[in-house]
Design an enzyme around this catalytic site. Structure first.
Site, PDB file in Angstrom:
ATOM      1  N   HIS A  20       0.875  -1.168   0.000  1.00  0.00           N
ATOM      2  CA  HIS A  20       0.000   0.000   0.000  1.00  0.00           C
ATOM      3  C   HIS A  20       0.911   1.216   0.000  1.00  0.00           C
ATOM      4  O   HIS A  20       1.708   1.400   0.909  1.00  0.00           O
ATOM      5  CB  HIS A  20      -0.896   0.004   1.245  1.00  0.00           C
ATOM      6  CG  HIS A  20      -1.828   1.173   1.277  1.00  0.00           C
ATOM      7  ND1 HIS A  20      -3.150   1.094   0.914  1.00  0.00           N
ATOM      8  CD2 HIS A  20      -1.625   2.477   1.596  1.00  0.00           C
ATOM      9  CE1 HIS A  20      -3.719   2.276   1.012  1.00  0.00           C
ATOM     10  NE2 HIS A  20      -2.815   3.137   1.431  1.00  0.00           N
ATOM     11  N   CYS A  21       0.830   1.990  -1.030  1.00  0.00           N
ATOM     12  CA  CYS A  21       1.751   3.108  -1.185  1.00  0.00           C
ATOM     13  C   CYS A  21       1.101   4.401  -0.714  1.00  0.00           C
ATOM     14  O   CYS A  21       0.170   4.891  -1.365  1.00  0.00           O
ATOM     15  CB  CYS A  21       2.171   3.235  -2.649  1.00  0.00           C
ATOM     16  SG  CYS A  21       3.439   4.474  -2.909  1.00  0.00           S
TER      17      CYS A  21
END
Lengths: 456, 134
Positions: free
Chosen positions: A187-188
């Site tokens: 998850h950026c």
């Protein structure tokens, strides 16, 4: 007396007419709702379901701001000088790169990363039935995993308690978005979305174009300084230099991942590097050829979105969904960390009181799927591990603020902890009073047809 | 004229991961369908579906060209063009509808397109056997 002759009343007409009288009234009240409006994950939708973003979109505005400001400074200060002294191509190339970077970034942020829709109530019941029949009733139920063979290698599939299905291989549950994502990479927060099967190529083109853009700007600035040879412009250089390093680092890392057909998740966990156990394990998904791996990841066929955001909900689900979403709001509103810890403690104590065979459900009985819990606490089967892992989540969250999130195990470790908490205690089954489950029983049930009784 | 027949049971054909993450479904014949449909017929349907999904996900020259073109146009081409995968999905929907009309509906069964279940399962609905007719 023809006008007094009675005609036989058609019972169908009678039964139909009250409905038809009701329908216009109902239609006035309910407009057809699209599926994104009842989507169970923590996502935000724009343009009537065409665009999707994580609810916690992290620092996406900051990323955009940094790119725009840096490029703006470049175009404003360096370009006029360099056009005059060198060539007009410089702002053109810069412009193209800038547009490519922004397009890739927006594409990564607003594309469905490969979210798997949650299992319907019937599917979940079917899986539950299969687990019950296959497991033995004499000893404690085994943890919710299933082993399968992929290219002659054993891979363990985990059961996702939120989505109520066995996760396909390479799928992971993102706790920030509360969705299972296929081929989950990470998850950026910079991009404000998960990076998974459907948007990894956009993410990769974002970091590659960003690296080119920052290197290009850096090169132009150096040229500018060299040509000017003035000390005052050294400050600009210092500003321009620092952002260039990080995209290059992440580009190198992700190029390695693409070439070996790995995800960040698998790389950090060491799933295929043979760290776990003595047996040799290679990556069963690699094509053993760098070019093929790159082609498959970046140029492979584009899979469709599975969540059908713009499809319409059947009318009978529309009202329960509204009621259920109101019901589920209180548990899912952002709580303070202290509240979360207290809540998890309360849950544990309640479970202790209610479950009869708690002593058998030893958390240490599931070492593989909950390594983090073991690390956190070495205490034997007591309530301690639950409390400490719940509280350690707070500490983990504080440790999340990380300058290099692309390399940090934020996403997977959070989801791992969450699932390890669930998988430790098999008594926390579908039967436990979780708001997720009762909501799904309401929303997804075509229950009345088959006499499916929502489990409480 | 009658209301839709009541659903007696649902059978779920799960995914087959033995060859990796490609979309393939298990061809094992479920026991609940033994009295309803011929085993060969059913397995033929599943095998055809598997072949169609393989075609959708195949890394052929067409998908490669599509991918490269998309990359060069910053993926703007996807806004106006249907991908190869989507085209094959349409063919799959048509095939399932055909199979339902010709083979499954007369036997009181209904296949649900897997895309409606997130490509996780093929849902086979078994309807109650209503022997009276009007």
């Amino acid at each position: 007396m023809k006008n007094c002759e009675y005609q036989q009343i058609d019972p169908r007409a009678l039964s139909a007419s009250p409905l038809s009288a009701q329908n216009p009234a109902e239609k006035k009240v309910q407009r057809p709702r699209r599926k994104w409006e009842a989507f169970p994950g923590k996502n935000r939708f724009f343009c009537d379901g065409r665009l999707i973003l994580a609810r916690q979109n992290g620092v996406l505005p900051l990323t955009l701001g940094l790119i725009v400001v840096t490029s703006g400074l470049f175009f404003a200060f360096d370009c006029p000088f360099l056009v005059e002294h060198l060539t007009v191509c410089i702002p053109m190339i810069g412009g193209v790169l800038f547009l490519f970077v922004v397009a890739s970034l927006l594409r990564t942020s607003f594309t469905d990363p490969g979210i798997l829709p949650r299992a319907t109530a019937d599917e979940a019941a079917d899986i539950e039935r299969q687990i019950d029949t296959s497991g033995s009733s004499t000893y404690r139920p085994p943890p919710r995993t299933k082993e399968i063979l992929i290219n002659q290698q054993v891979v363990k599939l985990k059961y996702c308690f939120t989505c109520k299905m066995f996760r396909p291989p390479r799928t992971s549950h993102c706790s920030l978005c509360d969705n299972c994502v296929e081929r989950f990479d990470h998850h950026c927060p910079w991009v404000g979305n998960c990076v998974g099967k459907r948007n990894y190529r956009y993410f990769y083109s974002f970091i590659i174009s960003l690296s080119f853009l920052t290197s290009f700007i850096f090169g132009c600035v150096i040229t500018h300084i060299t040509l000017r040879s003035q000390a005052g412009k050294g400050i600009v250089q210092a500003i321009q230099e620092s952002p260039a390093r990080y995209p290059l680092y992440s580009l190198c890392f992700h190029t390695y991942l693409v070439a070996s057909n790995l995800t960040t998740n698998e790389d950090i966990k060491g799933s295929w590097s043979g760290k776990r156990g003595a047996e040799e394990s290679g990556n069963p998904y690699t094509y053993s050829n760098i070019i093929t791996n790159c082609c498959v990841t970046l140029c492979g066929p584009m899979p469709p979105s599975l969540i059908d955001r713009r499809g319409f909900l059947p009318p009978d689900e529309a009202i329960p969904a509204a009621a259920a979403s109101e019901m589920e709001l209180p548990p899912f509103t952002p709580k303070s960390d202290a509240n979360m810890c207290t809540q998890s403690t309360k849950d544990v104590l309640e479970r202790m009181l209610h479950s009869s065979d708690f002593h058998g459900l030893c958390p240490s009985g599931n070492p593989k799927t909950s390594p983090l819990v073991q690390e956190v606490s070495s205490a034997p089967a007591t309530a301690e591990p639950y409390l400490s892992s719940g509280c350690s989540r707070q500490l983990a969250r504080q440790a999340v603020v990380d300058p290099c999130p692309l390399l940090s195990p934020v996403a997977f470790s959070k989801s791992n902890r969450r699932d390890s908490l669930h998988s430790i205690n098999p008594a926390f089954r579908l039967a436990s009073p979780s708001p997720t489950l009762s909501r799904s029983a309401l929303v997804l049930g075509d229950g009345p047809d088959i006499g499916f009784i929502p489990q409480h | 004229m009658r209301q839709q027949a009541a659903v007696a049971a649902k059978v779920f054909i799960q995914r087959d991961y033995s060859n990796g993450t490609m979309c393939q479904f298990q061809t094992k014949f479920p026991s609940e369908l033994e009295t309803k449909i011929d085993k060969q017929q059913f397995e033929e349907t599943i095998r055809t579906l598997n072949n169609l999904y393989t075609e959708a996900e195949k890394l052929g020259s067409q998908s490669f060209v599509e991918g490269c073109l998309a990359c060069l146009t910053a993926y703007a081409v996807f806004l106006c063009m249907e991908t190869h995968y989507e085209k094959v999905l349409k063919r799959i929907s048509k095939y399932i509808q055909e199979q339902n009309d010709k083979i499954y509906a007369p036997r009181g069964l209904l296949l649900t397109d897997p895309i409606e279940r997130g490509l996780r399962v093929i849902e086979v609905t078994i309807y109650e056997d209503r022997s009276f007719s009007r």
